[in-house]
Write an enzyme that holds these catalytic residues in place. Structure first.
Site, PDB file in Angstrom:
ATOM      1  N   GLY A  10       0.837  -1.201   0.000  1.00  0.00           N
ATOM      2  CA  GLY A  10       0.000   0.000   0.000  1.00  0.00           C
ATOM      3  C   GLY A  10       0.870   1.249   0.000  1.00  0.00           C
ATOM      4  O   GLY A  10       1.891   1.281   0.685  1.00  0.00           O
ATOM      5  N   ARG A  71       0.841  -5.016  -5.084  1.00  0.00           N
ATOM      6  CA  ARG A  71       0.978  -6.088  -4.090  1.00  0.00           C
ATOM      7  C   ARG A  71       1.432  -7.385  -4.777  1.00  0.00           C
ATOM      8  O   ARG A  71       1.072  -8.483  -4.371  1.00  0.00           O
ATOM      9  CB  ARG A  71      -0.341  -6.292  -3.342  1.00  0.00           C
ATOM     10  CG  ARG A  71      -0.756  -5.087  -2.504  1.00  0.00           C
ATOM     11  CD  ARG A  71      -1.849  -5.434  -1.519  1.00  0.00           C
ATOM     12  NE  ARG A  71      -2.413  -4.266  -0.858  1.00  0.00           N
ATOM     13  CZ  ARG A  71      -1.883  -3.669   0.206  1.00  0.00           C
ATOM     14  NH1 ARG A  71      -0.771  -4.135   0.739  1.00  0.00           N
ATOM     15  NH2 ARG A  71      -2.468  -2.617   0.750  1.00  0.00           N
ATOM     16  N   ASP A 102       5.693  -5.579   5.659  1.00  0.00           N
ATOM     17  CA  ASP A 102       6.133  -6.942   5.966  1.00  0.00           C
ATOM     18  C   ASP A 102       6.146  -7.845   4.721  1.00  0.00           C
ATOM     19  O   ASP A 102       7.030  -8.684   4.581  1.00  0.00           O
ATOM     20  CB  ASP A 102       5.213  -7.529   7.044  1.00  0.00           C
ATOM     21  CG  ASP A 102       5.882  -8.697   7.740  1.00  0.00           C
ATOM     22  OD1 ASP A 102       6.965  -8.493   8.314  1.00  0.00           O
ATOM     23  OD2 ASP A 102       5.336  -9.809   7.676  1.00  0.00           O
ATOM     24  N   THR A 125       4.797   1.692   6.433  1.00  0.00           N
ATOM     25  CA  THR A 125       3.359   1.387   6.493  1.00  0.00           C
ATOM     26  C   THR A 125       2.655   2.400   7.372  1.00  0.00           C
ATOM     27  O   THR A 125       3.185   2.805   8.410  1.00  0.00           O
ATOM     28  CB  THR A 125       3.057  -0.025   7.031  1.00  0.00           C
ATOM     29  OG1 THR A 125       1.638  -0.111   7.283  1.00  0.00           O
ATOM     30  CG2 THR A 125       3.774  -0.361   8.321  1.00  0.00           C
ATOM     31  N   ASP A 127       0.222   1.511   8.976  1.00  0.00           N
ATOM     32  CA  ASP A 127      -0.320   0.682  10.065  1.00  0.00           C
ATOM     33  C   ASP A 127       0.598   0.634  11.286  1.00  0.00           C
ATOM     34  O   ASP A 127       0.162   0.238  12.374  1.00  0.00           O
ATOM     35  CB  ASP A 127      -0.555  -0.757   9.584  1.00  0.00           C
ATOM     36  CG  ASP A 127      -1.510  -0.830   8.403  1.00  0.00           C
ATOM     37  OD1 ASP A 127      -2.282   0.124   8.206  1.00  0.00           O
ATOM     38  OD2 ASP A 127      -1.477  -1.839   7.680  1.00  0.00           O
ATOM     39  N   ASP A 129       2.861  -1.436  12.058  1.00  0.00           N
ATOM     40  CA  ASP A 129       2.823  -2.775  12.655  1.00  0.00           C
ATOM     41  C   ASP A 129       4.057  -3.626  12.346  1.00  0.00           C
ATOM     42  O   ASP A 129       3.992  -4.851  12.360  1.00  0.00           O
ATOM     43  CB  ASP A 129       1.547  -3.515  12.201  1.00  0.00           C
ATOM     44  CG  ASP A 129       1.482  -3.689  10.687  1.00  0.00           C
ATOM     45  OD1 ASP A 129       2.380  -3.180   9.987  1.00  0.00           O
ATOM     46  OD2 ASP A 129       0.535  -4.333  10.210  1.00  0.00           O
ATOM     47  N   ARG A 171      -5.401  -2.566   9.509  1.00  0.00           N
ATOM     48  CA  ARG A 171      -5.427  -4.017   9.371  1.00  0.00           C
ATOM     49  C   ARG A 171      -5.579  -4.695  10.742  1.00  0.00           C
ATOM     50  O   ARG A 171      -6.497  -4.381  11.438  1.00  0.00           O
ATOM     51  CB  ARG A 171      -4.188  -4.494   8.642  1.00  0.00           C
ATOM     52  CG  ARG A 171      -4.460  -5.729   7.829  1.00  0.00           C
ATOM     53  CD  ARG A 171      -3.407  -6.016   6.828  1.00  0.00           C
ATOM     54  NE  ARG A 171      -3.907  -5.863   5.490  1.00  0.00           N
ATOM     55  CZ  ARG A 171      -3.153  -5.708   4.424  1.00  0.00           C
ATOM     56  NH1 ARG A 171      -1.860  -5.638   4.540  1.00  0.00           N
ATOM     57  NH2 ARG A 171      -3.700  -5.634   3.239  1.00  0.00           N
TER      58      ARG A 171
HETATM   59  O1  F6P Z   1      -1.397  -1.740   5.010  1.00  0.00           O
HETATM   60  C1  F6P Z   1      -1.931  -0.498   4.714  1.00  0.00           C
HETATM   61  C2  F6P Z   1      -3.406  -0.592   4.451  1.00  0.00           C
HETATM   62  O2  F6P Z   1      -3.870   0.716   4.161  1.00  0.00           O
HETATM   63  C3  F6P Z   1      -4.234  -1.252   5.542  1.00  0.00           C
HETATM   64  O3  F6P Z   1      -4.461  -0.395   6.635  1.00  0.00           O
HETATM   65  C4  F6P Z   1      -5.462  -1.641   4.779  1.00  0.00           C
HETATM   66  O4  F6P Z   1      -6.154  -2.719   5.370  1.00  0.00           O
HETATM   67  C5  F6P Z   1      -4.910  -2.039   3.439  1.00  0.00           C
HETATM   68  O5  F6P Z   1      -3.658  -1.397   3.309  1.00  0.00           O
HETATM   69  C6  F6P Z   1      -5.786  -1.673   2.277  1.00  0.00           C
HETATM   70  O6  F6P Z   1      -5.173  -2.110   1.108  1.00  0.00           O
HETATM   71  P1  F6P Z   1      -5.651  -1.736  -0.355  1.00  0.00           P
HETATM   72  O7  F6P Z   1      -5.230  -0.330  -0.637  1.00  0.00           O
HETATM   73  O8  F6P Z   1      -4.952  -2.717  -1.213  1.00  0.00           O
HETATM   74  O9  F6P Z   1      -7.138  -1.872  -0.374  1.00  0.00           O
END
Ligand code: F6P
Length: 347
Positions: A10, A71, A102, A125, A127, A129, A171
């Site tokens: 992301g 991704r 990660d 990130t 997040d 995390d 997440r």
């Molecule tokens: O890991 C970052 C994040 O924004 C998370 O908080 C969220 O669940 C996910 O990516 C959303 O991913 P995407 O942009 O692929 O929908």
């Protein structure tokens, strides 16, 4: 020395600050950089753009990533990991700086172990995390976006005597929700790490209303688990790393509050707003420092490592040590937040 950079997973405010800093530091060390496009997809397919110090000097204020992201997982299809190595040879690369979370760093670690790919990782990130680092860039910008949104929602919640439920990203970690909840004086915050207590949340809202606070603010992390039901997902589809698309828990919580308390309740899902726009000063500085130190590792040919923030220092860890373990919220933050999750007369 010819160094490639890629950004995977992301997007996140601060990525361009890292790119700028790596490019400048490698340039200062006598090397040159290229950018592989759209994460590991660019490494598999060999798509790239030149990265020059002068041309990347002003990207620090831009959100997202000038390299694009995806991704893509080179370990999803058997031949793709080898294709990354073929690209590496074909483009005559000396090293790779992989900037990601990660998943991206996990791939970097596998390629390092399997092929001795000369790689250095930079943790990213919103997040927050990732193991081994105190904070990831992107997180600060993200919680400031949530804070600003909640400050705005407060005025309308107050005018209409409503409860507003704000669903945040994060997440399976409650960092964004917990920090935003503290920063906005939320009445209650729900995170994935702690069992959701709907009774207590509804009691707090009802008691506060009885004491004259006619509106409420609830922050819920997208990964919060509902009793019996568990996590709420948008679909059963998973990405190439096996992650489900979370989302929807906020509306479920809003319906429960309205049914149980009788207070009109609305939900706002902040979604990708939390990853957009220019990085905060903190994230620009952190991204810059991580980029400089990642490039220094490359110049010293110290591979298989990830840079990290420990206290005020930028340090490094073996990638193997840094990946694979989710760093959930330090619950001390939640115990502190919990001081405010009660009505005024319960002491
Ligand atoms: O890991 C970052 C994040 O924004 C998370 O908080 C969220 O669940 C996910 O990516 C959303 O991913 P995407 O942009 O692929 O929908």
């Amino acid at each position: 020395m010819r160094v490639a950079l890629l950004t995977g997973g992301g997007d996140c405010p601060g990525l361009n600050a890292v790119i700028r800093a790596v490019v400048r530091t490698i340039h200062n060390g006598g090397g040159e950089c290229i950018g592989l496009l759209e994460g590991w997809r660019g490494a598999i397919e060999g798509n790239f753009m030149p990265l020059k110090a002068q041309e990347t000097d002003e990207i620090i204020a831009r959100g997202g990533t000038i390299l694009g992201s995806s991704r893509t997982n080179p370990y999803k299809r058997v031949e793709d990991a080898q294709r990354v190595m073929d690209t590496f040879k074909r483009l005559d690369l000396s090293a790779l700086v992989a900037i990601g979370g990660d998943d991206t760093l996990g791939v970097a670690n596998k390629l390092y172990n399997q092929f001795k790919l000369p790689v250095v990782g930079v943790p990213k990130t919103i997040d927050n995390d990732l193991s081994c680092t105190d904070f990831t860039f992107g997180f600060d910008t993200s919680i400031n976006i949530v804070m600003e949104a909640v400050d705005r929602l407060r005025t309308t919640a107050e005018s209409h005597r409503r409860v507003m439920v704000i669903e945040t990203m994060g997440r399976n970690a409650g960092w964004i929700a917990c920090f935003s909840g503290i920063a906005t004086a939320a009445d209650f915050t729900l995170i994935p790490e702690i069992e959701v207590d709907l009774d207590r949340m509804c009691d707090v809202l009802s008691q506060r209303r009885a004491k004259g606070k006619l509106y409420g603010l609830i922050i819920v992390s997208e990964g919060a688990k509902l009793p019996q039901q568990g996590k709420v997902t948008q679909s059963h589809e998973v990405d190439e790393f096996g992650h489900e698309k979370l989302g929807g828990v906020g509306q479920t919580i809003a319906d429960i509050i309205e049914n149980r308390t009788g207070i009109e309740t609305r939900c706002v899902t902040l979604g990708h707003l939390q990853r957009g726009g220019p990085p905060s000063a903190y994230d620009r500085v952190l991204g810059t420092r991580l980029g400089i130190h990642a490039a220094r590792l490359v110049l010293n040919r110290e591979y298989g490592k990830m840079v990290a923030l420990r206290g005020m220092q930028i340090v490094s860890f073996a990638l193997a040590e840094a990946v694979g373990t989710l760093r959930t919220l330090d619950l001390e933050f939640m115990r502190e937040a919990d001081e405010f999750f009660r009505s005024w007369d319960t002491a």
